[in-house]
Design an enzyme around this catalytic site. Sequence first.
Site, PDB file in Angstrom:
ATOM      1  N   CYS A 245       0.858  -1.188   0.000  1.00 13.36           N
ATOM      2  CA  CYS A 245       0.000   0.000   0.000  1.00 13.36           C
ATOM      3  C   CYS A 245       0.892   1.235   0.000  1.00 13.36           C
ATOM      4  CB  CYS A 245      -0.979  -0.026   1.166  1.00 13.36           C
ATOM      5  SG  CYS A 245      -0.217  -0.196   2.795  1.00 13.36           S
ATOM      6  N   ARG A 250      -2.329  -0.823   5.367  1.00 14.38           N
ATOM      7  CA  ARG A 250      -3.512  -1.402   4.732  1.00 14.38           C
ATOM      8  C   ARG A 250      -3.209  -2.796   4.194  1.00 14.38           C
ATOM      9  NH1 ARG A 250      -4.890   3.540   0.781  1.00 14.38           N
ATOM     10  NH2 ARG A 250      -2.640   3.910   1.105  1.00 14.38           N
TER      11      ARG A 250
END
EC number: 2.8.1.1
Length: 297
Positions: A245, A250
């Site tokens: 990410c 994430r």
Amino acid sequence: MPLPADPSPTLSAYAHPERLVTADWLSAHMGAPGLAIVESDEDVLLYDVGHIPGAVKIDWHTDLNDPRVRDYINGEQFAELMDRKGIARDDTVVIYGDKSNWWAAYALWVFTLFGHADVRLLNGGRDLWLAERRETTLDVPTKTCTGYPVVQRNDAPIRAFRDDVLAILDAQPLIDVRSPEEYTGKRTHMPDYPEEGALRAGHIPTAVHIPWGKAADESGRFRSREELERLYDFINPDDQTVVYCRIGERSSHTWFVLTHLLGKADVRNYDGSWTEWGNAVRVPIVAGEEPGVVPVV
């Protein structure tokens, strides 16, 4: 000693249901010897306005990252953190947080770097706990040192670096879990978040775009195994998958899904992610909605 797994039928279909607990299970085991509850949020102030009784706070930014080098804390620092938070090496650690356990999954991934054997996520996280009007407190628990041993990180099994990513381009699955705007190159940072200094926008060539949040439903719980299998149906059992990410937070959520809910054997998180790749010299970058191809040098 580890606490028993949550027998909830809502978890049983996952490859490793022992890596999740429901709110009912946590409520029933609250205060049990050998249970450590950790809150780790994107909004680091949330703990102070109410948290699950007995939970300690781990700040993803100040507790898990080295204050000088752009890296995670080392074994000595992790042992000191665990001592300070009252967590023993053989404790069952249940981590929860805001926003579908986004940062809680990141904390779990860091615990895994240090080989903590029994670390789980609370399915639905903080938001579901509050939505169900379960007990919270402002009291910060007093913890005693546990003598947590110094164990150095073992990065290789679950962490990828830039050269690892370059080596698998066009050969192994690469998943970009960022927002559509970041993937296509329309912006270098998350929508509604400040600019973080990436010099270039776009994505790594051949990376498939599957935003991390697609793995969770509206309540913040993980989607069913059947739904997740459809979402990631392009990954074969022998694949060496890398997820990324912007700094690996994430993609830690996606790493958890692939590793513990779907049972993929070889998944690594490229935590350097776009903060590194978007500033690196002479690495290939693609803009647009298609994964693209690796340029011939």
